[in-house]
Design a protein around this motif. Structure first.
Motif, PDB file in Angstrom:
ATOM      1  N   THR A 153      -3.154 -10.741  -4.368  1.00 42.51           N
ATOM      2  CA  THR A 153      -4.086 -10.386  -3.305  1.00 42.51           C
ATOM      3  C   THR A 153      -3.439 -10.656  -1.948  1.00 42.51           C
ATOM      4  O   THR A 153      -2.308 -11.148  -1.857  1.00 42.51           O
ATOM      5  CB  THR A 153      -5.398 -11.197  -3.398  1.00 42.51           C
ATOM      6  N   ASP A 213      -7.551  -2.391   4.231  1.00 45.35           N
ATOM      7  CA  ASP A 213      -8.342  -2.383   2.999  1.00 45.35           C
ATOM      8  C   ASP A 213      -9.456  -1.343   3.058  1.00 45.35           C
ATOM      9  O   ASP A 213      -9.685  -0.603   2.100  1.00 45.35           O
ATOM     10  CB  ASP A 213      -8.940  -3.763   2.741  1.00 45.35           C
ATOM     11  N   HIS A 250       0.813  -1.214   0.000  1.00 46.58           N
ATOM     12  CA  HIS A 250       0.000   0.000   0.000  1.00 46.58           C
ATOM     13  C   HIS A 250       0.853   1.273   0.000  1.00 46.58           C
ATOM     14  O   HIS A 250       0.317   2.378  -0.139  1.00 46.58           O
ATOM     15  CB  HIS A 250      -0.926   0.027   1.222  1.00 46.58           C
ATOM     16  N   HIS A 302      -7.618   2.197   3.071  1.00 45.37           N
ATOM     17  CA  HIS A 302      -6.670   2.562   2.019  1.00 45.37           C
ATOM     18  C   HIS A 302      -6.769   1.700   0.753  1.00 45.37           C
ATOM     19  O   HIS A 302      -6.091   1.991  -0.233  1.00 45.37           O
ATOM     20  CB  HIS A 302      -5.234   2.471   2.558  1.00 45.37           C
ATOM     21  N   GLY A 303      -7.592   0.660   0.780  1.00 47.19           N
ATOM     22  CA  GLY A 303      -7.641  -0.250  -0.363  1.00 47.19           C
ATOM     23  C   GLY A 303      -8.116   0.397  -1.644  1.00 47.19           C
ATOM     24  O   GLY A 303      -7.598   0.097  -2.733  1.00 47.19           O
ATOM     25  N   ALA A 304      -9.084   1.284  -1.566  1.00 47.05           N
ATOM     26  CA  ALA A 304      -9.632   1.898  -2.768  1.00 47.05           C
ATOM     27  C   ALA A 304      -8.579   2.661  -3.557  1.00 47.05           C
ATOM     28  O   ALA A 304      -8.665   2.773  -4.790  1.00 47.05           O
ATOM     29  CB  ALA A 304     -10.797   2.811  -2.409  1.00 47.05           C
ATOM     30  N   LEU A 311      -5.721   1.760  -4.303  1.00 52.76           N
ATOM     31  CA  LEU A 311      -4.984   0.856  -5.193  1.00 52.76           C
ATOM     32  C   LEU A 311      -5.752   0.547  -6.471  1.00 52.76           C
ATOM     33  O   LEU A 311      -5.197  -0.073  -7.381  1.00 52.76           O
ATOM     34  CB  LEU A 311      -4.648  -0.450  -4.466  1.00 52.76           C
ATOM     35  N   SER A 312      -7.022   0.939  -6.512  1.00 51.28           N
ATOM     36  CA  SER A 312      -7.856   0.736  -7.702  1.00 51.28           C
ATOM     37  C   SER A 312      -7.888  -0.740  -8.079  1.00 51.28           C
ATOM     38  O   SER A 312      -8.220  -1.587  -7.264  1.00 51.28           O
ATOM     39  CB  SER A 312      -7.334   1.606  -8.849  1.00 51.28           C
ATOM     40  N   SER A 348     -12.963  -6.323  -4.979  1.00 55.70           N
ATOM     41  CA  SER A 348     -14.299  -5.765  -4.763  1.00 55.70           C
ATOM     42  C   SER A 348     -15.397  -6.807  -4.961  1.00 55.70           C
ATOM     43  O   SER A 348     -16.419  -6.771  -4.277  1.00 55.70           O
ATOM     44  CB  SER A 348     -14.536  -4.578  -5.699  1.00 55.70           C
ATOM     45  N   ARG A 398     -13.604 -11.946  -2.975  1.00 61.11           N
ATOM     46  CA  ARG A 398     -13.299 -11.622  -1.576  1.00 61.11           C
ATOM     47  C   ARG A 398     -13.413 -12.863  -0.688  1.00 61.11           C
ATOM     48  O   ARG A 398     -12.608 -13.069   0.222  1.00 61.11           O
ATOM     49  CB  ARG A 398     -14.247 -10.530  -1.069  1.00 61.11           C
ATOM     50  N   ARG A 423      -6.203  -3.571  -5.901  1.00 59.65           N
ATOM     51  CA  ARG A 423      -6.670  -3.740  -4.521  1.00 59.65           C
ATOM     52  C   ARG A 423      -6.413  -5.170  -4.044  1.00 59.65           C
ATOM     53  O   ARG A 423      -6.717  -6.139  -4.750  1.00 59.65           O
ATOM     54  CB  ARG A 423      -8.158  -3.416  -4.439  1.00 59.65           C
TER      55      ARG A 423
END
Length: 230
Positions: free
Chosen positions: A168, A72, A23, A75-77, A79-80, A87, A92, A83
């Protein structure tokens, strides 16, 4: 500023350090020897386990799974499409399944016993459970590593990464646990080329460099530990 109470060879702590690295977040590290059961540490996490994350404005965040979810969500968003917790719900679920597999099953059967017997016990007093390594425990854990390595190899042969098409949390958590015992030379890489090739890809990432640069006094790293082309 984020602060992580950790131990350098705690596999769960290594996972969180990799997640922070991916991240691009700064992380202050404070070593914690959980067997000493410091009152100040137990006040942060009564379970007495690492890792524990602290940051201003939030209560202490204990445990690798909870910290990973926090990272996540916060701050996960950013990373687009990179991630680490995808999503899509089905993706998931698979990532979380594998996170649990390594943080719970692999840790209980392999990485936990090996790190405890071969590293932690060196620093424990007799009253804290220190002493000579239990060789029967080490032998059983070493056998278990082979079964888990075969499972990783199967995943690596059927997918681009362990949970699917892209990197991931599943890859980071598996690599974190393997790295702790690879330092000790307890991973039979010659038994599964697919698992070996996958791990070489993961440990070549910039987020892995701080882990590979850490050494334990009196316990030299195995030949394969820092070799990116092993």
């Amino acid at each position: 500023m984020f602060t992580l109470l950790h131990h350098p060879f705690c596999p769960h702590s290594r996972f969180i350090r990799l997640a922070f690295g991916e991240h691009g977040l700064d992380l202050r590290l404070v070593e914690e020897r959980v067997w000493e059961r410091r009152e100040a540490f137990l006040a942060l996490n009564p379970a007495g386990t690492t890792p524990v994350l602290t940051t201003a404005g939030f209560p202490p965040i204990p445990g690798a799974a909870i910290i990973a979810e926090y990272i996540d969500e916060a701050h996960g968003a950013a990373l687009s499409d990179r991630r680490l917790l995808p999503s899509a719900m089905a993706e998931r679920i698979e990532v979380r399944r594998l996170m649990a597999w390594f943080n719970e099953k692999f840790f209980e059967e392999a990485s936990g016993p090996l790190v405890t017997e071969r590293i932690y016990k060196r620093f424990m007093s007799d009253s804290n459970g220190g002493g000579a390594p239990a060789m029967d425990v080490i032998r059983a854990a070493t056998v278990n590593v082979r079964y888990h390595l075969a499972y990783i190899g199967w995943l690596a042969r059927t997918r681009n990464f362990l949970a699917g098409d892209r990197l991931t949390y599943a890859d980071l958590v598996a690599a974190a646990h393997l790295s702790a015992i690879d330092y000790l030379g307890d991973v039979p890489w010659s038994e599964d080329d697919a698992a070996k090739a996958w791990y070489a890809r993961i440990k070549s990432r910039p987020s892995f460099r701080p882990l590979l640069g850490e050494w334990l006094a009196g316990v030299p790293a195995s030949r394969t530990y820092v070799d990116l082309d092993f």
